[in-house]
Design a protein around this motif. Structure first.
Motif, PDB file in Angstrom:
ATOM      1  N   GLY A  72       0.793  -1.223   0.000  1.00 46.47           N
ATOM      2  CA  GLY A  72       0.000   0.000   0.000  1.00 46.47           C
ATOM      3  C   GLY A  72       0.822   1.268   0.000  1.00 46.47           C
ATOM      4  O   GLY A  72       0.271   2.368  -0.077  1.00 46.47           O
ATOM      5  N   LYS A  73       2.152   1.139   0.088  1.00 44.81           N
ATOM      6  CA  LYS A  73       3.001   2.336   0.078  1.00 44.81           C
ATOM      7  C   LYS A  73       3.095   2.888  -1.351  1.00 44.81           C
ATOM      8  O   LYS A  73       2.928   2.162  -2.325  1.00 44.81           O
ATOM      9  N   PRO A  74       3.393   4.196  -1.489  1.00 43.01           N
ATOM     10  CA  PRO A  74       3.320   4.817  -2.807  1.00 43.01           C
ATOM     11  C   PRO A  74       4.537   4.584  -3.688  1.00 43.01           C
ATOM     12  O   PRO A  74       5.674   4.505  -3.220  1.00 43.01           O
ATOM     13  N   MET A  75       4.264   4.507  -4.993  1.00 44.96           N
ATOM     14  CA  MET A  75       5.288   4.391  -6.023  1.00 44.96           C
ATOM     15  C   MET A  75       4.974   5.400  -7.120  1.00 44.96           C
ATOM     16  O   MET A  75       3.815   5.591  -7.484  1.00 44.96           O
ATOM     17  N   LEU A  76       6.013   6.035  -7.642  1.00 42.10           N
ATOM     18  CA  LEU A  76       5.873   6.974  -8.747  1.00 42.10           C
ATOM     19  C   LEU A  76       6.761   6.546  -9.895  1.00 42.10           C
ATOM     20  O   LEU A  76       7.973   6.426  -9.742  1.00 42.10           O
ATOM     21  N   GLY A  77       6.163   6.307 -11.062  1.00 41.49           N
ATOM     22  CA  GLY A  77       6.914   5.999 -12.276  1.00 41.49           C
ATOM     23  C   GLY A  77       7.005   7.238 -13.156  1.00 41.49           C
ATOM     24  O   GLY A  77       6.009   7.912 -13.376  1.00 41.49           O
ATOM     25  N   ILE A  78       8.204   7.530 -13.644  1.00 38.80           N
ATOM     26  CA  ILE A  78       8.439   8.734 -14.443  1.00 38.80           C
ATOM     27  C   ILE A  78       8.884   8.343 -15.847  1.00 38.80           C
ATOM     28  O   ILE A  78       9.835   7.588 -16.017  1.00 38.80           O
ATOM     29  N   CYS A  79       8.197   8.865 -16.869  1.00 36.72           N
ATOM     30  CA  CYS A  79       8.505   8.671 -18.283  1.00 36.72           C
ATOM     31  C   CYS A  79       8.471   7.169 -18.631  1.00 36.72           C
ATOM     32  O   CYS A  79       7.424   6.547 -18.560  1.00 36.72           O
ATOM     33  N   LEU A  80       9.605   6.565 -18.976  1.00 34.50           N
ATOM     34  CA  LEU A  80       9.626   5.113 -19.198  1.00 34.50           C
ATOM     35  C   LEU A  80       9.171   4.381 -17.945  1.00 34.50           C
ATOM     36  O   LEU A  80       8.548   3.313 -18.035  1.00 34.50           O
ATOM     37  N   GLY A  81       9.458   4.965 -16.780  1.00 38.88           N
ATOM     38  CA  GLY A  81       8.996   4.379 -15.523  1.00 38.88           C
ATOM     39  C   GLY A  81       7.488   4.316 -15.422  1.00 38.88           C
ATOM     40  O   GLY A  81       6.941   3.422 -14.760  1.00 38.88           O
ATOM     41  N   GLN A  82       6.766   5.249 -16.073  1.00 33.08           N
ATOM     42  CA  GLN A  82       5.305   5.138 -16.161  1.00 33.08           C
ATOM     43  C   GLN A  82       4.925   4.031 -17.134  1.00 33.08           C
ATOM     44  O   GLN A  82       4.051   3.212 -16.853  1.00 33.08           O
ATOM     45  N   GLN A  83       5.602   3.986 -18.269  1.00 34.68           N
ATOM     46  CA  GLN A  83       5.220   3.024 -19.308  1.00 34.68           C
ATOM     47  C   GLN A  83       5.346   1.576 -18.839  1.00 34.68           C
ATOM     48  O   GLN A  83       4.487   0.738 -19.149  1.00 34.68           O
ATOM     49  N   ILE A  84       6.388   1.257 -18.058  1.00 35.78           N
ATOM     50  CA  ILE A  84       6.551  -0.140 -17.641  1.00 35.78           C
ATOM     51  C   ILE A  84       5.552  -0.540 -16.557  1.00 35.78           C
ATOM     52  O   ILE A  84       5.435  -1.722 -16.242  1.00 35.78           O
ATOM     53  N   LEU A  85       4.800   0.429 -16.013  1.00 33.79           N
ATOM     54  CA  LEU A  85       3.715   0.081 -15.094  1.00 33.79           C
ATOM     55  C   LEU A  85       2.574  -0.615 -15.816  1.00 33.79           C
ATOM     56  O   LEU A  85       1.737  -1.258 -15.192  1.00 33.79           O
ATOM     57  N   MET A  86       2.528  -0.494 -17.149  1.00 37.45           N
ATOM     58  CA  MET A  86       1.402  -0.963 -17.935  1.00 37.45           C
ATOM     59  C   MET A  86       1.462  -2.469 -18.200  1.00 37.45           C
ATOM     60  O   MET A  86       2.444  -3.135 -17.903  1.00 37.45           O
ATOM     61  N   SER A  87       0.384  -2.973 -18.818  1.00 43.92           N
ATOM     62  CA  SER A  87       0.295  -4.409 -19.102  1.00 43.92           C
ATOM     63  C   SER A  87       1.278  -4.844 -20.178  1.00 43.92           C
ATOM     64  O   SER A  87       1.891  -5.914 -20.086  1.00 43.92           O
ATOM     65  N   ARG A  88       1.452  -4.003 -21.213  1.00 48.04           N
ATOM     66  CA  ARG A  88       2.311  -4.404 -22.335  1.00 48.04           C
ATOM     67  C   ARG A  88       2.672  -3.173 -23.163  1.00 48.04           C
ATOM     68  O   ARG A  88       2.065  -2.115 -23.034  1.00 48.04           O
ATOM     69  N   SER A  89       3.653  -3.369 -24.056  1.00 48.91           N
ATOM     70  CA  SER A  89       4.079  -2.310 -24.961  1.00 48.91           C
ATOM     71  C   SER A  89       4.348  -2.897 -26.334  1.00 48.91           C
ATOM     72  O   SER A  89       4.794  -4.043 -26.454  1.00 48.91           O
ATOM     73  N   GLU A  90       4.103  -2.085 -27.367  1.00 45.78           N
ATOM     74  CA  GLU A  90       4.409  -2.519 -28.729  1.00 45.78           C
ATOM     75  C   GLU A  90       5.816  -2.106 -29.162  1.00 45.78           C
ATOM     76  O   GLU A  90       6.262  -2.452 -30.249  1.00 45.78           O
ATOM     77  N   GLU A  91       6.538  -1.402 -28.282  1.00 44.09           N
ATOM     78  CA  GLU A  91       7.872  -0.930 -28.641  1.00 44.09           C
ATOM     79  C   GLU A  91       8.839  -2.094 -28.802  1.00 44.09           C
ATOM     80  O   GLU A  91       9.035  -2.898 -27.895  1.00 44.09           O
ATOM     81  N   GLY A  92       9.466  -2.188 -29.966  1.00 44.82           N
ATOM     82  CA  GLY A  92      10.444  -3.242 -30.213  1.00 44.82           C
ATOM     83  C   GLY A  92       9.836  -4.633 -30.264  1.00 44.82           C
ATOM     84  O   GLY A  92      10.519  -5.617 -29.979  1.00 44.82           O
ATOM     85  N   GLY A  93       8.553  -4.745 -30.633  1.00 44.14           N
ATOM     86  CA  GLY A  93       7.833  -6.011 -30.562  1.00 44.14           C
ATOM     87  C   GLY A  93       7.131  -6.102 -29.233  1.00 44.14           C
ATOM     88  O   GLY A  93       7.623  -5.585 -28.223  1.00 44.14           O
ATOM     89  N   GLU A  94       5.967  -6.745 -29.203  1.00 44.62           N
ATOM     90  CA  GLU A  94       5.155  -6.727 -27.986  1.00 44.62           C
ATOM     91  C   GLU A  94       5.915  -7.311 -26.795  1.00 44.62           C
ATOM     92  O   GLU A  94       6.473  -8.399 -26.855  1.00 44.62           O
TER      93      GLU A  94
END
Length: 202
Positions: A72-94
């Motif tokens: 329950g403690k807080p985490m902050l993702g910045i730039c690429l750090g936000q993107q890797i919080l997500m389920s998936r990315s199409e960058e460089g192949g899924e």
């Protein structure tokens, strides 16, 4: 004084983030040690570079990150750090992400606009959150990115317009994991206020 750990996984803008947090009144540790991460009052997931590289570099910390977030403690993702919080990315192949927030990372569509999206742009507040306490709507922040986060309204804290409307800041369902596509540490007094807010949340 709040202890903030910046996770070092080899792709971070660590110096500028550390300096911003210190200005915000935090005691800052840069580390990839699971015990340091778990003992933190707050954690920063920085990042500059490619999604696939980030996920490869952070593979040994996946269980630690899950345990930390579930505390329950807080985490902050910045730039690429936000993107890797997500389920998936199409960058460089899924590539599979941390899946802490549902959605995907997509490349900006081809248009007359320059990619990467680089420089100052305004953000629209979609919902209230302590991270944006005292930050006015349509405030300007600093971006550098070629990919954007696509998630639902429930998980979008703030949005931005650049050829299309995209999530400039996101949050998980529990409210303790926040992401910013922009760089608070490069966004002047406004960004420093956001970092102070994060430290206060911790």
């Amino acid at each position: 004084m709040k202890k903030i750990v910046i996770i070092d996984y080899g792709l971070g803008n660590l110096r500028s983030v550390r300096k911003g947090l210190e200005h915000a009144g935090a005691s800052v540790v840069i580390s990839s040690d699971p015990s340091e991460i778990m003992s933190a009052d707050g954690v920063i997931m920085p990042g500059v570079g490619a999604f696939k590289d980030a996920m490869k570099n952070i593979a040994g910390l996946l269980d630690t990150i899950d345990d930390y977030v579930n505390s329950g403690k807080p985490m902050l993702g910045i730039c690429l750090g936000q993107q890797i919080l997500m389920s998936r990315s199409e960058e460089g192949g899924e590539t599979t992400g941390l899946d802490l927030i549902r959605g995907e990372v997509l490349r900006f569509p081809h248009s007359d606009l320059k990619v990467p999206h680089m420089g100052w742009n305004s953000i629209t507040m979609n919902q209230k959150h302590p991270f944006f306490e005292g930050i006015p709507d349509n405030t300007y922040v600093y971006f550098v990115h070629s990919f954007y986060v696509d998630t639902g309204e429930k998980n979008t804290l703030a949005s931005c317009e650049y050829g299309k409307n995209f999530a400039a800041s996101i949050v998980n369902d529990a409210g303790n994991v926040i992401g910013t596509q922009f760089h608070p540490e490069k966004s002047g007094d406004t960004g420093l206020k956001m970092l102070r807010n994060f430290v206060a949340i911790c």
